[in-house]
Design an enzyme around this catalytic site. Structure first.
Site, short mmCIF file in Angstrom:
data_model
loop_
_atom_site.label_atom_id
_atom_site.label_comp_id
_atom_site.label_asym_id
_atom_site.label_seq_id
_atom_site.Cartn_x
_atom_site.Cartn_y
_atom_site.Cartn_z
N ARG A 52 0.83 -1.22 0.00
CA ARG A 52 0.00 0.00 0.00
C ARG A 52 0.86 1.25 0.00
NH1 ARG A 52 -4.57 0.69 4.58
NH2 ARG A 52 -2.77 1.23 5.85
N LYS A 151 -2.59 7.05 1.18
CA LYS A 151 -2.30 7.36 2.58
C LYS A 151 -1.20 8.41 2.57
CE LYS A 151 -1.96 4.90 6.98
NZ LYS A 151 -3.07 5.52 7.69
N1 PXG Z 1 -9.19 5.00 7.18
C1 PXG Z 1 -8.26 5.95 7.36
C2 PXG Z 1 -8.52 7.31 6.84
C3 PXG Z 1 -7.06 5.63 8.00
O1 PXG Z 1 -6.11 6.57 8.17
C4 PXG Z 1 -7.86 3.38 8.29
C5 PXG Z 1 -9.01 3.75 7.62
C6 PXG Z 1 -7.69 1.95 8.71
O2 PXG Z 1 -6.72 1.33 7.90
P1 PXG Z 1 -5.80 0.15 8.46
O3 PXG Z 1 -4.97 -0.24 7.29
O4 PXG Z 1 -5.01 0.70 9.61
O5 PXG Z 1 -6.71 -0.93 8.87
C7 PXG Z 1 -6.86 4.33 8.49
C8 PXG Z 1 -5.59 3.97 9.21
C9 PXG Z 1 -2.26 7.13 13.25
C10 PXG Z 1 -2.73 5.94 12.56
O6 PXG Z 1 -1.29 7.02 14.01
C11 PXG Z 1 -3.68 6.03 11.56
C12 PXG Z 1 -4.11 4.89 10.92
C13 PXG Z 1 -3.59 3.68 11.28
C14 PXG Z 1 -2.65 3.61 12.28
C15 PXG Z 1 -2.22 4.75 12.94
O7 PXG Z 1 -2.81 8.20 13.04
N2 PXG Z 1 -5.05 5.03 9.93
#
Ligand code: PXG
Length: 286
Positions: A52, A151
């Protein structure tokens, strides 16, 4: 013991892990990142997160100076050097230092940063009681502007929605897309359950395709549930039997109210609990 940060091929002490004030990551939010969990010294879903990261980079025309194999090794090395048993890895790739202008041809040396640390998690009590969330008035970025599938280091869209939640005492906030359909929360994907069928918005609803989301879809199907990726409206959440959120930090967390509407009986539902357990067993290798 000072933390060791991976910076462009070297493990350096925290104080030496610095980037230029001319870095376009700082000046413009021009870069990409990943957040990954470590469970029992194993980096969870590392190939998927690396994939990703490179897809996000490709989408913004950022060439990461090392291969995916080298990135994978660098992550493992950083986790080991910091003796992380259970924690969190943040990968950050910036465009690199350039001029005070938008032209990427005037930038050089993308910065490759890997931080292995601990993670701040939701209060354990919230897994028992469930989250009460609100809908933010800030919609998710239009997919034809900055695609939510990237991301990127520009997280203002999500931060503005998160502020709305915080102001109203909600630990997460729901974001709709430009059509008014349900997209996702500020850092978590969303699922609803109605009469045993599990539903979540599709990839083209203006969401980040969460890696936790994809694992939960797979585990739910393996447990015999029908899972549909379909357009959802806020109404579908208001009238759901159960609702839960998924994300790297949250894992699977039940949600029991949206905008003051109680979801189901107002307590975490049985399928949400079952999937939380299935996810935790899978992530911790049980
Ligand atoms: N939507 C958004 C907008 C995200 O930023 C997710 C869904 C979930 O994705 P994953 O792949 O984690 O299942 C995210 C993930 C942080 C932090 O420190 C942010 C995320 C993940 C881990 C840490 O801000 N966002």
């Amino acid at each position: 013991m000072s933390q060791k940060i991976y910076l462009n091929g070297q493990l350096v002490p925290e104080a030496e892990a610095v980037v230029s004030v001319f870095d376009h990551g700082l000046l413009y939010g021009d870069g990409v990142f990943e957040g990954i969990r470590v469970y029992n010294r194993r980096v969870f879903m590392l190939p998927e997160h690396v994939e990703r990261l490179y897809e996000s980079a490709r989408a913004i025309r950022l060439e990461i100076p090392i291969s995916q194999e080298e990135m994978t090794e660098a992550v493992e090395k950083t986790v080991a050097a910091n003796n992380i048993e259970d924690g969190y890895v943040r990968l950050v790739i910036t465009r690199g230092a350039g001029s005070l202008g938008l032209d990427i041809r005037r930038t050089s040396n993308p910065q490759v940063i890997i931080i292995a640390a601990t993670i701040s998690l939701y209060d354990p009590e919230l897994y028992e009681k469930g989250l009460k969330i609100i809908t933010a008035s800030t919609i998710r970025n239009h997919p034809c502007a900055v695609s939510p599938r990237i991301k990127s280091l520009n997280y203002l869209n999500n931060i503005l929605a998160k502020i709305e939640g915080t102001d109203q005492g909600a630990p997460e906030a729901l974001m709709l897309n430009h059509k008014g359909d349900v997209a996702e929360c500020t850092g978590d994907n969303i699922f609803v359950i109605k009469q045993g069928i599990i539903r979540t918005p599709p990839k083209d609803a203006g969401i980040l395709e969460g890696i936790t989301r994809n694992v939960v879809i797979k585990l739910a199907r393996e447990a015999g549930y029908a899972v549909e990726e379909v357009t959802l409206q806020r109404h579908d959440i208001y009238v759901a039997d159960e609702c839960f959120l998924t994300g790297t930090a949250a894992e699977v967390i039940p949600c029991v109210s949206l905008d003051g509407r109680v979801i189901g009986d107002g307590t975490p539902g049985p399928i949400s609990r079952q999937l939380l357990k299935a996810f935790q067993d899978f992530a911790r290798g049980r």
